[in-house]
Design an enzyme around this catalytic site. Structure first.
Site, short mmCIF file in Angstrom:
data_model
loop_
_atom_site.label_atom_id
_atom_site.label_comp_id
_atom_site.label_asym_id
_atom_site.label_seq_id
_atom_site.Cartn_x
_atom_site.Cartn_y
_atom_site.Cartn_z
N CYS A 11 0.84 -1.20 0.00
CA CYS A 11 0.00 0.00 0.00
C CYS A 11 0.87 1.25 0.00
CB CYS A 11 -0.93 -0.04 1.22
SG CYS A 11 -2.17 1.26 1.24
N CYS A 12 1.90 1.28 0.89
CA CYS A 12 2.79 2.45 0.94
C CYS A 12 3.56 2.60 -0.38
CB CYS A 12 3.80 2.32 2.08
SG CYS A 12 3.14 2.75 3.70
N CYS A 26 -1.15 8.44 7.45
CA CYS A 26 -2.50 8.10 6.98
C CYS A 26 -3.38 7.69 8.16
CB CYS A 26 -2.42 6.95 5.99
SG CYS A 26 -1.56 7.34 4.47
N CYS A 53 -3.45 4.06 9.59
CA CYS A 53 -2.17 3.55 10.10
C CYS A 53 -1.56 4.44 11.17
CB CYS A 53 -1.18 3.38 8.95
SG CYS A 53 -1.75 2.24 7.69
N CYS A 63 7.71 4.22 5.83
CA CYS A 63 6.86 3.89 4.68
C CYS A 63 7.66 3.45 3.46
CB CYS A 63 5.98 5.08 4.31
SG CYS A 63 6.93 6.51 3.72
S1 SF4 Z 1 0.43 4.58 5.68
FE1 SF4 Z 1 -1.15 2.97 5.58
S2 SF4 Z 1 -2.85 3.78 4.34
FE2 SF4 Z 1 -1.02 5.11 4.03
S3 SF4 Z 1 -0.06 4.35 2.20
FE3 SF4 Z 1 0.93 3.30 3.93
S4 SF4 Z 1 -0.22 1.39 4.34
FE4 SF4 Z 1 -1.46 2.70 2.93
#
Ligand code: SF4
Length: 232
Positions: free
Chosen positions: A119-120, A202, A205, A228
């Site tokens: 996701c990151c 985010c 998280c 991240c």
């Molecule tokens: S911090 Fe969490 S929601 Fe944001 S990009 Fe990374 S995994 Fe995705």
């Protein structure tokens, strides 16, 4: 000195890391602006506007890049809008290739619960790579006292992965230094800092931290993840 197309940026960064180790944040940013002119930017998570404010004093109109992951707290978006309205900076909002809805359709909902790295990578790392294409240097708000993993952050370094000079003008600052600068200059901060959050990313998280907890303990809590991927 002003860099040219033939300047060896890696050597420049390595020399500056030594020469500027004891320099003030203003001096480090002034060196950056003299060296890179319009070819550098600030990146900001909009936790506070300290580096944006510092940069605006040495380089009015400087680009401030903000990654809108689609998962930010409303307060973070509000801080971005306030920074754009109040300071002499050019806020550039960068988006991932996929919206959250598109990502959910392709990879399933709440990927951040199953694979934070993926996701990151899609929502932070890739968009930043793309946004930095036009610059030869970038400045961040990394500080050595953020976390043990950041304890050796140089004030200037060679970002070998992106082949750019990376500048951390407040690397040596403590939280007390940040607080004092915010107070002295009335710098904009994210309202969540007054609501139990010490480090803001985010929404899914990020959690509040307990008194005495490490500032970044509220990021990806319980997952073992501490970064991240942008600063690795
Ligand atoms: S911090 Fe969490 S929601 Fe944001 S990009 Fe990374 S995994 Fe995705």
């Amino acid at each position: 000195m002003t860099v040219t197309e033939t300047t060896d940026l890696e050597s420049l960064a390595n020399r500056a890391a030594v020469d500027l180790e004891d320099a003030s944040a203003h001096e480090i940013l002034a060196w950056t602006h003299e060296a890179f002119g319009p070819a550098w930017c600030v990146t900001s998570s909009m936790e506070d506007a300290v580096v944006a404010h510092l940069a605006s004093t040495v380089a009015p109109g400087v680009d401030v890049v903000f990654l809108d992951t689609g998962y930010h707290f409303p307060e973070t978006i509000g801080t971005r809008d306030a920074v754009a309205a109040v300071y002499d900076v050019n806020v550039i909002t960068v988006h991932p290739e996929l919206t959250v809805v598109q990502q959910d359709a392709k990879y399933g909902a709440r990927l951040h619960e199953r694979d934070t790295d993926a996701c990151c990578a899609m929502r932070k790392v890739a968009p930043l790579e793309s946004a930095l294409t036009n610059y030869r240097a970038w400045a961040t708000g990394l500080r050595r006292d953020d976390s043990p993993a950041r304890a050796n952050t140089p004030v200037v370094s060679w970002d070998a992965r992106r082949r750019k000079v990376k500048v951390a003008p407040i690397a040596r600052w403590t939280q007390d230094d940040v607080d004092a600068y915010v107070l002295e200059h009335g710098v904009l901060t994210n309202p969540l800092l007054s609501d139990g959050y010490a480090s803001i990313g985010c929404e899914p998280c990020t959690r509040r931290v307990a008194p005495g907890e490490d500032a970044r303990a509220g990021r990806w809590a319980g997952s073992g993840k501490t970064e991240c991927g942008i600063h690795q």
